[in-house]
Design an enzyme around this catalytic site. Structure first.
Site: not given
Length: 626
Positions: A288, A373, A401
Site C-alpha cells: 500500500k 459487520e 449490512r
C-alpha cells in the site's frame, strides 16, 4: 507537471494492448506519477491506488475489457482503472460535484462492471457474471480483485464456498497488502502471512530482488523462476503457512504468491491463468502506497487524503471545530474511565470511527473484528449477555449490512448495546454507497430500540451518555463533519429520554427538526419567524411536545437528513393521526432518489435542505395552506 509521454497515448485499454510488454514498466511508472499529481490536487483514496498500479495495467493488458468483466472490491483502488478506461482527462473532477465518482459506477463507464463501495462483494458479483456468460454462451471471462481486508468478511467466504463447487471459469485475485484501512486483524490474515514469526513473503521478496538483474538477462528465466517460486513456497516453514491448502479445499486452484509490482511477471502469470478452466485464485503481494515513500511509511495516514503538496505530504491546519467523530472519541474514553464494563467494537474502522485513542488507553477493551459487520453486532450481543456494556462504533451505511443481527440478536432479546452511528445523512465526496440516508427509517420500526439524533457537539455527548445509561438497545446517529464546537466538556450528564426542546419560539408554523437539520432550521426560522423544536429523539417521540405545537400553531413542518419514506416525519404523522390532529404537515428530507457525490453543502442545497431552500419551501407551504 511531470511529463507522461507513454500514458498520454493511452485513452482506452485497446491502446494499452498495442504496447510491447517491455513498455509496460514505463507505463506503470508514469501512471503512478500521474496518480500522485492528480490525487494531490483533488484529494481522495491514495495509498491503495498506488499499490494497485501494476496489477491494473496487467489486467487490462491481458483481458479483453470491457467484454471481459473486471470487478473491483470496495473500489477505492480503482483510480488506475479509471485512468486507463477513458477518464484520464476527467481525473481532476474526482469525487467532486458533477465529476467522477470515487468508486466504480456502472452509469459512469462501460468498463465499470459493478458498482461498489461496500466490501467483499466482488467474488459473488463476478461469479454471477461468469454464470450469466455461461448460460448465454458467451466466451467472456470474469475477474474479481479483492483486497484491503475485504477477504476477512463472511460474504467473501460465502461466495468462495459457492464458486468452488461450480463448473464455472472464474479468476479471483487476492490483492494482499496486509492492510484494510488499518493493518488487517484476525486469524485469516495471520494464516496468509505465515505462523511462528516466519514470513515467506519476506523470503520471496528478497530472492526476487536479489535475482532481478540476472533473470532479466536470461532467456526463459521468468518461466523457470515461477516454477521455482511455486516449489519454494511449498517448503517454507511447512504446511501450516501454505495458503494454497485453504483455497484448494474451497475448490479453487491456487497460484502464488506473485510479486504485484512486477508488471511483466503479472502479465505472464495472467496469460497462463486465462487459459485455465474452473475456479482460479491468484495471490498477489503488493504494498500500500507503493512508489511514494511517505505513503509507504504511513499507509494508514495516506489511505484517504485531502489536497496536499506531494513534496511535503498533507499538512495539518490550525485549530478547527471538533468533528462529531472526535466528540464521540472523547466521550467513549471518558465513559470507559467511569465504567469498567464498557467495551468498544469496530468493524475495521478504528480511525474513521474515532477509536484510536480508546485503543491506546484501553487496549484490553477494544475489539476490531475486521470487515465483518454482522459478526460485530452478534459479538456485541454476546458480550451484553455476559453483563458487559458494548458500544458498537459503525458507519450508518455499514450498519445496513448487519440488520438481521440488529433485529434478532440484539433487539428481540432487549440487550443493552449502544450503536454509535457515524456518517448519518449526506457524506459528501464518498457518495451514495456511503451515505447514511436510511437509518432513521430502518431503526425506528425495531422494538425496544431508543433512537437519538443530536443537533450539536454538546448534544451529541449528552445523548451518548443518556443512551449508554439505558438498559435496552440504543442508537445515536450523527453526521460526518464538524460540529461547530471547538471544545466540549468532559461531563457525563444525561437528558430525559424521549423529550425534545424548543430552541426558538415563533408564530404560525412550527418546525420539528431532527439532528443535523436543527441548525439550518433555526437559520430559516430567523427569516420567517418560525418556532423550532429540537426533537432530540426519533424513538420514543415527544408526543406531548408534538401535541402542544399542534395546538398552538397553524401548520407543522418536519425536517430530517434521512429518507422521507418511513423516517422521523412519518413517525410524527403517526402520532398526529393517533391524536386525531388534521393540521397541515410538510415532510422535508431526502426524497426517493439515489443521492450524488460532492460538497455536502451543494448536495443538501440540491435536496432542498439548505437553510435558504428550507425557508423558501416552508414559505411556499405556508402560503398554499393558508
Amino acid at each position: 507537471m511531470t511529463t507522461t509521454p507513454l500514458l498520454d497515448t493511452i485513452d482506452y485499454p485497446q491502446d494499452l494492448r498495442r504496447l510491447r510488454e517491455d513498455q509496460l514498466p514505463q507505463l506503470a511508472a508514469e501512471l503512478r506519477t500521474f496518480l500522485l499529481e492528480s490525487i494531490s490536487q483533488t484529494g481522495g483514496h491514495f495509498a491503495s491506488n498506488l499499490g494497485a498500479v501494476e496489477l491494473t495495467v496487467a489486467l487490462h493488458y491481458v483481458y479483453d475489457t470491457p467484454n471481459d468483466h473486471l470487478i473491483w472490491d470496495v473500489g477505492h483502488q480503482s483510480y488506475p482503472h479509471k485512468v486507463l478506461t477513458g477518464r484520464r482527462n476527467r481525473m481532476h473532477t474526482m469525487r467532486q460535484y458533477g465529476g467522477l465518482a470515487g468508486f466504480p459506477k456502472r452509469s459512469e463507464s462501460e468498463y465499470d462492471d459493478f458498482g461498489v463501495g461496500h466490501s467483499s462483494t466482488s467474488i459473488g458479483a463476478a461469479l454471477g457474471m461468469a454464470v450469466a456468460d455461461k448460460l448465454s454462451g458467451s466466451p467472456n471471462r470474469s475477474v474479481a480483485v479483492i483486497g484491503d481486508g475485504a477477504m476477512t468478511a463472511g460474504q467473501a467466504f460465502e461466495a468462495l464456498n459457492n464458486a468452488g463447487d461450480m463448473d464455472t471459469d472464474l479468476l479471483v485475485i487476492l490483492n494482499d497488502n496486509e492492510m484494510s484501512i488499518s493493518p488487517n486483524v484476525g486469524a485469516f490474515p495471520k494464516y496468509l502471512a505465515g505462523s511462528q514469526g516466519k514470513d515467506w513473503r519476506d523470503t520471496l521478496r528478497s530472492i526476487k530482488h536479489k535475482s532481478e538483474k540476472v533473470l532479466d538477462k536470461l532467456p526463459g528465466a521468468l518461466h523457470i523462476a515461477q516454477k521455482v517460486e511455486q516449489r519454494l513456497k511449498s517448503v517454507l516453514d511447512g504446511s501450516r503457512i501454505r495458503p494454497d491448502s485453504l483455497f484448494d479445499n474451497f475448490g479453487f486452484t491456487y497460484t502464488g504468491p506473485v510479486d504485484g509490482h512486477d508488471v511483466r511477471q503479472l502479465v505472464a502469470v495472467l496469460k497462463e491463468m486465462k487459459q485455465r478452466k474452473g475456479p482460479q485464485l491468484l495471490h498477489v503481494l503488493t504494498q500500500k502506497g507503493q512508489g511514494y515513500k511517505l505513503a509507504e511509511n504511513d499507509p494508514v495516514g495516506f489511505h484517504a487524503v485531502g489536497k496536499f503538496n506531494p513534496d511535503q505530504g498533507p499538512v495539518s491546519g490550525g485549530a478547527a471545530p471538533l468533528s462529531y467523530t472526535q466528540i464521540f472519541g472523547q466521550w467513549i474514553c471518558d465513559q470507559a474511565a467511569a465504567d469498567g464494563k464498557l467495551v468498544a467494537i469496530t468493524p475495521a474502522m478504528r480511525e474513521g470511527s474515532g477509536l484510536v485513542e480508546f485503543e491506546r488507553r484501553f487496549p484490553e477493551r477494544y475489539f476490531d473484528v475486521g470487515i465483518a459487520e454482522q459478526h460485530a453486532v452478534t459479538f456485541a450481543a454476546g458480550l451484553a449477555c455476559g453483563n458487559i456494556k458494548p458500544v458498537v462504533a459503525i458507519y450508518s451505511t455499514f450498519l445496513q449490512r448487519a440488520y438481521d443481527q440488529l433485529v434478532h440478536d440484539v433487539a428481540l432479546q432487549n440487550l443493552p448495546v449502544l450503536f454509535a452511528i457515524d456518517r448519518a445523512g449526506i457524506v459528501g465526496a464518498d457518495g451514495p454507497t456511503h451515505a447514511g440516508a436510511y437509518d432513521l427509517s430502518f431503526l425506528r420500526c425495531i422494538p425496544n430500540m431508543v433512537l437519538a439524533a443530536p443537533s450539536s457537539g454538546e448534544e451529541c455527548r449528552l445523548l451518548l451518555s443518556t443512551c449508554y445509561a439505558l438498559d435496552c438497545p440504543t442508537a445515536v446517529r450523527y453526521p460526518r463533519g464538524t460540529s461547530g464546537s471547538t471544545a466540549i466538556g468532559s461531563g457525563l450528564d444525561t437528558v430525559p429520554v424521549g423529550k425534545g426542546v424548543v430552541r426558538r419560539q415563533g408564530r404560525g408554523t412550527a418546525v420539528l427538526a431532527f439532528g443535523s437539520m436543527v441548525q439550518p432550521a433555526l437559520r430559516a426560522a430567523e427569516q420567517l419567524d418560525l418556532t423550532v423544536a429540537d426533537m432530540r429523539f426519533v424513538k420514543p417521540l415527544d408526543e406531548e411536545l408534538i401535541a402542544e405545537l399542534a395546538d398552538t400553531h397553524q401548520r407543522l413542518v418536519c425536517i430530517e437528513e434521512n429518507a422521507v419514506q418511513g423516517g422521523a416525519g412519518s413517525a410524527v404523522l403517526e402520532v398526529l393521526a393517533k391524536q386525531g390532529c388534521r393540521l397541515p404537515v410538510l415532510l422535508l428530507g431526502i426524497e426517493d432518489i439515489v443521492t450524488g457525490h460532492g460538497d455536502p453543502a451543494i448536495l443538501l442545497d440540491d435536496l432542498g435542505l439548505s437553510a435558504e431552500k428550507l425557508a423558501a419551501r416552508i414559505e411556499a407551504f405556508a402560503q398554499s395552506v393558508s
